[in-house]
Scaffold this motif. Sequence first.
Motif, PDB file in Angstrom:
ATOM      1  N   SER A 196       0.835  -1.210   0.000  1.00 25.72           N
ATOM      2  CA  SER A 196       0.000   0.000   0.000  1.00 25.72           C
ATOM      3  C   SER A 196       0.862   1.249   0.000  1.00 25.72           C
ATOM      4  O   SER A 196       0.586   2.202  -0.727  1.00 25.72           O
ATOM      5  N   GLN A 197       1.902   1.250   0.814  1.00 23.24           N
ATOM      6  CA  GLN A 197       2.773   2.422   0.877  1.00 23.24           C
ATOM      7  C   GLN A 197       3.436   2.692  -0.463  1.00 23.24           C
ATOM      8  O   GLN A 197       3.512   3.844  -0.904  1.00 23.24           O
ATOM      9  N   GLN A 198       3.881   1.654  -1.151  1.00 26.37           N
ATOM     10  CA  GLN A 198       4.470   1.833  -2.485  1.00 26.37           C
ATOM     11  C   GLN A 198       3.440   2.361  -3.477  1.00 26.37           C
ATOM     12  O   GLN A 198       3.750   3.200  -4.321  1.00 26.37           O
ATOM     13  N   ARG A 199       2.221   1.866  -3.379  1.00 28.64           N
ATOM     14  CA  ARG A 199       1.143   2.334  -4.248  1.00 28.64           C
ATOM     15  C   ARG A 199       0.915   3.838  -4.040  1.00 28.64           C
ATOM     16  O   ARG A 199       0.801   4.594  -5.007  1.00 28.64           O
ATOM     17  N   PHE A 200       0.879   4.265  -2.776  1.00 29.58           N
ATOM     18  CA  PHE A 200       0.663   5.688  -2.499  1.00 29.58           C
ATOM     19  C   PHE A 200       1.846   6.534  -2.959  1.00 29.58           C
ATOM     20  O   PHE A 200       1.650   7.635  -3.477  1.00 29.58           O
ATOM     21  N   ILE A 201       3.054   6.035  -2.814  1.00 28.96           N
ATOM     22  CA  ILE A 201       4.232   6.771  -3.294  1.00 28.96           C
ATOM     23  C   ILE A 201       4.110   7.020  -4.790  1.00 28.96           C
ATOM     24  O   ILE A 201       4.348   8.135  -5.275  1.00 28.96           O
ATOM     25  N   ILE A 202       3.721   6.012  -5.545  1.00 26.35           N
ATOM     26  CA  ILE A 202       3.571   6.152  -6.998  1.00 26.35           C
ATOM     27  C   ILE A 202       2.427   7.106  -7.335  1.00 26.35           C
ATOM     28  O   ILE A 202       2.579   7.997  -8.190  1.00 26.35           O
ATOM     29  N   MET A 203       1.287   6.926  -6.684  1.00 32.61           N
ATOM     30  CA  MET A 203       0.136   7.798  -6.960  1.00 32.61           C
ATOM     31  C   MET A 203       0.467   9.254  -6.650  1.00 32.61           C
ATOM     32  O   MET A 203       0.140  10.158  -7.431  1.00 32.61           O
ATOM     33  N   GLU A 204       1.115   9.489  -5.518  1.00 28.18           N
ATOM     34  CA  GLU A 204       1.461  10.859  -5.124  1.00 28.18           C
ATOM     35  C   GLU A 204       2.445  11.484  -6.111  1.00 28.18           C
ATOM     36  O   GLU A 204       2.284  12.636  -6.491  1.00 28.18           O
ATOM     37  N   ARG A 205       3.451  10.702  -6.545  1.00 27.64           N
ATOM     38  CA  ARG A 205       4.425  11.220  -7.501  1.00 27.64           C
ATOM     39  C   ARG A 205       3.773  11.581  -8.829  1.00 27.64           C
ATOM     40  O   ARG A 205       3.987  12.662  -9.371  1.00 27.64           O
ATOM     41  N   LEU A 226       0.548  32.306  -1.811  1.00 24.25           N
ATOM     42  CA  LEU A 226       0.342  31.404  -0.669  1.00 24.25           C
ATOM     43  C   LEU A 226      -0.006  29.990  -1.127  1.00 24.25           C
ATOM     44  O   LEU A 226       0.492  29.006  -0.574  1.00 24.25           O
ATOM     45  N   LEU A 227      -0.862  29.891  -2.149  1.00 23.92           N
ATOM     46  CA  LEU A 227      -1.231  28.581  -2.683  1.00 23.92           C
ATOM     47  C   LEU A 227      -0.015  27.876  -3.281  1.00 23.92           C
ATOM     48  O   LEU A 227       0.151  26.664  -3.134  1.00 23.92           O
ATOM     49  N   THR A 228       0.847  28.636  -3.930  1.00 21.82           N
ATOM     50  CA  THR A 228       2.072  28.070  -4.492  1.00 21.82           C
ATOM     51  C   THR A 228       2.980  27.543  -3.383  1.00 21.82           C
ATOM     52  O   THR A 228       3.567  26.464  -3.510  1.00 21.82           O
ATOM     53  N   LEU A 229       3.075  28.282  -2.279  1.00 20.38           N
ATOM     54  CA  LEU A 229       3.862  27.813  -1.136  1.00 20.38           C
ATOM     55  C   LEU A 229       3.253  26.533  -0.556  1.00 20.38           C
ATOM     56  O   LEU A 229       3.978  25.612  -0.168  1.00 20.38           O
ATOM     57  N   TYR A 230       1.929  26.479  -0.504  1.00 26.36           N
ATOM     58  CA  TYR A 230       1.245  25.257  -0.061  1.00 26.36           C
ATOM     59  C   TYR A 230       1.583  24.095  -0.998  1.00 26.36           C
ATOM     60  O   TYR A 230       1.892  22.990  -0.557  1.00 26.36           O
ATOM     61  N   HIS A 231       1.520  24.365  -2.291  1.00 24.98           N
ATOM     62  CA  HIS A 231       1.850  23.369  -3.311  1.00 24.98           C
ATOM     63  C   HIS A 231       3.270  22.836  -3.089  1.00 24.98           C
ATOM     64  O   HIS A 231       3.503  21.625  -3.102  1.00 24.98           O
ATOM     65  N   LEU A 232       4.216  23.746  -2.899  1.00 23.88           N
ATOM     66  CA  LEU A 232       5.606  23.342  -2.694  1.00 23.88           C
ATOM     67  C   LEU A 232       5.777  22.558  -1.395  1.00 23.88           C
ATOM     68  O   LEU A 232       6.562  21.609  -1.339  1.00 23.88           O
ATOM     69  N   SER A 233       5.015  22.935  -0.366  1.00 21.67           N
ATOM     70  CA  SER A 233       5.086  22.166   0.883  1.00 21.67           C
ATOM     71  C   SER A 233       4.520  20.759   0.669  1.00 21.67           C
ATOM     72  O   SER A 233       5.029  19.794   1.246  1.00 21.67           O
ATOM     73  N   CYS A 234       3.502  20.632  -0.168  1.00 20.69           N
ATOM     74  CA  CYS A 234       2.989  19.295  -0.513  1.00 20.69           C
ATOM     75  C   CYS A 234       4.088  18.473  -1.182  1.00 20.69           C
ATOM     76  O   CYS A 234       4.241  17.279  -0.890  1.00 20.69           O
ATOM     77  N   GLY A 235       4.845  19.099  -2.062  1.00 21.43           N
ATOM     78  CA  GLY A 235       5.942  18.394  -2.721  1.00 21.43           C
ATOM     79  C   GLY A 235       7.005  17.951  -1.739  1.00 21.43           C
ATOM     80  O   GLY A 235       7.531  16.834  -1.826  1.00 21.43           O
ATOM     81  N   ARG A 236       7.302  18.801  -0.792  1.00 26.67           N
ATOM     82  CA  ARG A 236       8.296  18.448   0.234  1.00 26.67           C
ATOM     83  C   ARG A 236       7.771  17.312   1.114  1.00 26.67           C
ATOM     84  O   ARG A 236       8.503  16.359   1.407  1.00 26.67           O
ATOM     85  N   TYR A 237       6.534  17.429   1.542  1.00 28.40           N
ATOM     86  CA  TYR A 237       5.943  16.356   2.349  1.00 28.40           C
ATOM     87  C   TYR A 237       5.903  15.042   1.575  1.00 28.40           C
ATOM     88  O   TYR A 237       6.122  13.976   2.137  1.00 28.40           O
ATOM     89  N   ARG A 238       5.607  15.132   0.284  1.00 28.36           N
ATOM     90  CA  ARG A 238       5.546  13.922  -0.543  1.00 28.36           C
ATOM     91  C   ARG A 238       6.862  13.181  -0.498  1.00 28.36           C
ATOM     92  O   ARG A 238       6.888  11.962  -0.297  1.00 28.36           O
ATOM     93  N   THR A 239       7.956  13.887  -0.640  1.00 26.20           N
ATOM     94  CA  THR A 239       9.261  13.214  -0.624  1.00 26.20           C
ATOM     95  C   THR A 239       9.613  12.713   0.779  1.00 26.20           C
ATOM     96  O   THR A 239      10.264  11.673   0.914  1.00 26.20           O
ATOM     97  N   GLN A 240       9.199  13.421   1.815  1.00 27.25           N
ATOM     98  CA  GLN A 240       9.464  12.961   3.186  1.00 27.25           C
ATOM     99  C   GLN A 240       8.671  11.701   3.523  1.00 27.25           C
ATOM    100  O   GLN A 240       9.144  10.846   4.276  1.00 27.25           O
ATOM    101  N   LEU A 241       7.471  11.596   2.966  1.00 27.54           N
ATOM    102  CA  LEU A 241       6.640  10.416   3.228  1.00 27.54           C
ATOM    103  C   LEU A 241       7.219   9.139   2.625  1.00 27.54           C
ATOM    104  O   LEU A 241       6.900   8.044   3.078  1.00 27.54           O
ATOM    105  N   ILE A 242       8.066   9.275   1.629  1.00 23.91           N
ATOM    106  CA  ILE A 242       8.667   8.095   0.999  1.00 23.91           C
ATOM    107  C   ILE A 242       9.444   7.292   2.032  1.00 23.91           C
ATOM    108  O   ILE A 242       9.338   6.072   2.100  1.00 23.91           O
ATOM    109  N   ASN A 243      10.224   7.968   2.846  1.00 28.65           N
ATOM    110  CA  ASN A 243      11.050   7.288   3.850  1.00 28.65           C
ATOM    111  C   ASN A 243      10.385   7.184   5.216  1.00 28.65           C
ATOM    112  O   ASN A 243      10.852   6.422   6.064  1.00 28.65           O
ATOM    113  N   ASN A 244       9.331   7.970   5.416  1.00 24.30           N
ATOM    114  CA  ASN A 244       8.689   7.978   6.725  1.00 24.30           C
ATOM    115  C   ASN A 244       7.177   8.125   6.575  1.00 24.30           C
ATOM    116  O   ASN A 244       6.644   9.228   6.708  1.00 24.30           O
ATOM    117  N   PRO A 245       6.458   7.032   6.295  1.00 24.39           N
ATOM    118  CA  PRO A 245       5.011   7.111   6.096  1.00 24.39           C
ATOM    119  C   PRO A 245       4.257   7.623   7.322  1.00 24.39           C
ATOM    120  O   PRO A 245       3.136   8.084   7.212  1.00 24.39           O
TER     121      PRO A 245
END
Length: 145
Positions: A42-51, A95-114
């Motif tokens: 499941s975690q791998q599936r979410f990593i792919i979907m999020e990317r 502000l929305l762009t900063l939110y977007h970029l924070s989503c990108g950062r969180y996405r990469t952090q979730l790869i190693n730490n779900p």
Amino acid sequence: MEESVFLYIKAFHIIAMVCWFAGIFYLPRLFVYHAMSDDAVSQQRFIIMERKLYRGIMNPAMMTTWTLGLSMVIMGWDVYKNQGWLHAKIALVILLTLYHLSCGRYRTQLINNPKLKTHIFWRWFNEIPVFILIAVVILVIVKPF
């Protein structure tokens, strides 16, 4: 001729914005499910979907929204330069762009730490762009200042 070009740019700007918001609303929901998943499959599936969502839909939609929005501002600068609603809208889009970029950062952090954050955090985090959308639509339609 120029007015019809402007209207096409505006139409595609709105389409790009809708696509961007669709991704912005969906990606944190994926984070909720990712945080709640316990098995590696499941975690791998979410990593792919999020990317795929972030890189394939959200990034192009954000860049298109910005490009077409700035094109309209440039085309109508004489009209827009003194309109406060537009300045407020641009601030919210930043502000929305900063939110977007924070989503990108969180996405990469979730790869190693779900379990980076709880599913409750992600549910609240998911609400932030709703308020930005409401404010932007009111600014564009009502033009309060």
